[in-house]
Design an enzyme around this catalytic site. Structure first.
Site, PDB file in Angstrom:
ATOM      1  N   LYS A   1      40.886  17.091  62.863  1.00 14.93           N
ATOM      2  CA  LYS A   1      42.090  15.933  63.421  1.00 14.93           C
ATOM      3  C   LYS A   1      43.387  16.576  63.614  1.00 14.93           C
ATOM      4  CE  LYS A   1      39.311  12.796  60.016  1.00 14.93           C
ATOM      5  NZ  LYS A   1      39.328  11.848  60.984  1.00 14.93           N
TER       6      LYS A   1
ATOM      7  N   LYS B   1      26.580  16.223  67.345  1.00 17.43           N
ATOM      8  CA  LYS B   1      27.018  15.371  66.189  1.00 17.43           C
ATOM      9  C   LYS B   1      26.586  14.705  67.624  1.00 17.43           C
ATOM     10  CE  LYS B   1      31.107  14.128  63.453  1.00 17.43           C
ATOM     11  NZ  LYS B   1      30.777  13.674  62.355  1.00 17.43           N
TER      12      LYS B   1
ATOM     13  N   LYS C   1      32.086   9.057  68.153  1.00 17.14           N
ATOM     14  CA  LYS C   1      33.049   8.270  69.237  1.00 17.14           C
ATOM     15  C   LYS C   1      34.087   8.714  69.729  1.00 17.14           C
ATOM     16  CE  LYS C   1      36.100   5.171  67.951  1.00 17.14           C
ATOM     17  NZ  LYS C   1      36.312   4.092  66.775  1.00 17.14           N
TER      18      LYS C   1
END
Ligand code: TRP
Length: 338
Positions: A121, A201, A204
Site C-alpha cells: 500500500k 494474486k 481488484k
C-alpha cells in the site's frame, strides 16, 4: 449451552468479491454452514476497511451493500448464518482496548501479512495506527463470538496466530474467558486462484479478476483474454499446462476431472488451440457463475430487505458480543458499580 462449533469470519468491504474470494473462502463457509455442525457468524468488516480508507468512507458504504449481495448470492443463508456489520457491534471496539495492552509493538511489526500489506500500500512512514493494530481488532472480532473455527484464506493465518497469543495472555492473567480459534483453510491447491494475467494474486488493484457480479459477456471477454502459454504459438505446437492459467482454472472449477486430464494431454501433445480451450473454460465458468449472478440480481431488487438482514444479524451479534464483553470486564475487574 450448545456443543456446536462456532464460526466467525468476514471480509473488508472495499469492493465487490471475485472468484478468488469464492474459492479461497466463500465456498467453505457455505459448506460449513450447510453441514449443520456450526453456528456461523459472517461479518462485514467495515471498521477494518476504514483502517486504510479513512478518507474514502463512501467507498466503504457502497461496498458494504456489494459484499452483502455477494454473500447472499453464493448461498450464505440468513436463516442459517448470522450476517453482521462490524461497526454496529460496539463491544468489538471495547474488547480491542483491553487486548491492545497484551500485544507489543514489535510483535505487531512482525506480522507478515500486515508487513506485506504496508509495503504493497506504499504507506512509507505514514502507516495509520488503526491499520497497524488491526490484527488486534480482528482478535476482538473472533473472540467476541468465542469462535472455534475461522474459515479464511491462507494469508489470514498470522491473524489467527496473534489471536491465539492474545487469548492465552488474557486467560493467563485474568482467568479462562476466551476461546482459542483455529483456521479452516481451503484444500491444498484449490485455495489460491491466479489472476487472469497469470499473476499469482487475483485482485481488484491488479485489474485481473472475475467478479461474482460480472455478466455473461464480461466473463467471456475476460476468459478470452486470459494468459496461457506464451510458447504455444500455433495450434499444432505442443503446449504447457503447468503455469497455464486456463488449466489452473479448469482444475479448480471443472468437476469433470477425466475430461480435464484428456484436454491437458491433447494440449501438451499439440493440436488443441487456445481459443478452443478458453471456450470450454468459459462454458464451465458460466455454469458456476450464472446461478450466483441470478441470485444476486434477485436480492438486489430489494435493498431494503438486504439492509434488514444486516440489521437483524447485527442485533443478534450484539447480544452475543455484549455477553462476552461483560465476562471480560468482570474478569479484568472493571465492574465497580455492580
Ligand atoms: N482481515 C480479513 C480480510 O482481510 C477480514 C476480517 C476482519 C476477518 N475480521 C475478521 C476475517 C475476523 C476473519 C475473522 O479478509
Amino acid at each position: 449451552m450448545t456443543n456446536k462449533k462456532i464460526i466467525l469470519t468476514g471480509d473488508r468491504p472495499t469492493g465487490q468479491l471475485h472468484i478468488g474470494h469464492f474459492v479461497g473462502s466463500l465456498q467453505n463457509r457455505v459448506k460449513l454452514q450447510n453441514s449443520g455442525d456450526y453456528e456461523a457468524y459472517i461479518m462485514i468488516a467495515d471498521l477494518q476497511a476504514l483502517t486504510d480508507n479513512a478518507r474514502d468512507p463512501e467507498k466503504i458504504r457502497h461496498s458494504l451493500t456489494q459484499v452483502a449481495l455477494d454473500y447472499l448470492a453464493v448461498g450464505i443463508d440468513p436463516a442459517k448464518s448470522t450476517i453482521l456489520v462490524q461497526s454496529q457491534i460496539p463491544a468489538l471496539s471495547e474488547l480491542t482496548m483491553f487486548y491492545l495492552n497484551l500485544v507489543t509493538v514489535s510483535r505487531l511489526e512482525r506480522n507478515p501479512t500486515v508487513k506485506s500489506e504496508i509495503k504493497q500500500k506504499k504507506f512509507g512512514q505514514s502507516v495509520p495506527a488503526g491499520f497497524f493494530t488491526y490484527p488486534v481488532s480482528q482478535a476482538a472480532d473472533i473472540t467476541a463470538f468465542k469462535a472455534t473455527t475461522v474459515p479464511v484464506g491462507e494469508d489470514q493465518e498470522p491473524m489467527l496466530e496473534q489471536t491465539r497469543e492474545i487469548v492465552r495472555s488474557f486467560n493467563n492473567i485474568y482467568g479462562d474467558v476466551l476461546v482459542e480459534p483455529e483456521g479452516y483453510f481451503p484444500e491444498e491447491g484449490l485455495g489460491r486462484i491466479p489472476g487472469l494475467d497469470g499473476n499469482a494474486k487475483m485482485s481488484k488493484s491488479l485489474g485481473n479478476a472475475i467478479y461474482l457480479a460480472d455478466d455473461a459477456d464480461t466473463i467471456q471477454k475476460k476468459v478470452m483474454s486470459m494468459y496461457t502459454d506464451p510458447t504455444h504459438v500455433h495450434v499444432e505446437d505442443p503446449g504447457h499446462v503447468e503455469g497455464n492459467t486456463v488449466f489452473t482454472y479448469l482444475d479448480i472449477f471443472d468437476d469433470d476431472k477425466a475430461k480435464v486430464a484428456e484436454l491437458k494431454a491433447e494440449y501438451e501433445h499439440g493440436g488443441l488451440g487456445d481459443v478452443k480451450i478458453k471456450r470450454y473454460l468459459n462454458d464451465v465458468l458460466q455454469a458456476v457463475l450464472t446461478p450466483i449472478r441470478e441470485r444476486r440480481e434477485h436480492y438486489a431488487e430489494d435493498m431494503a430487505g438486504v439492509y434488514k438482514i444486516l440489521q437483524n444479524g447485527s442485533e443478534k451479534a450484539n447480544e452475543v458480543a455484549n455477553q462476552t464483553l461483560k465476562e471480560v470486564r468482570d474478569a479484568v475487574g472493571v465492574n465497580y458499580f455492580g
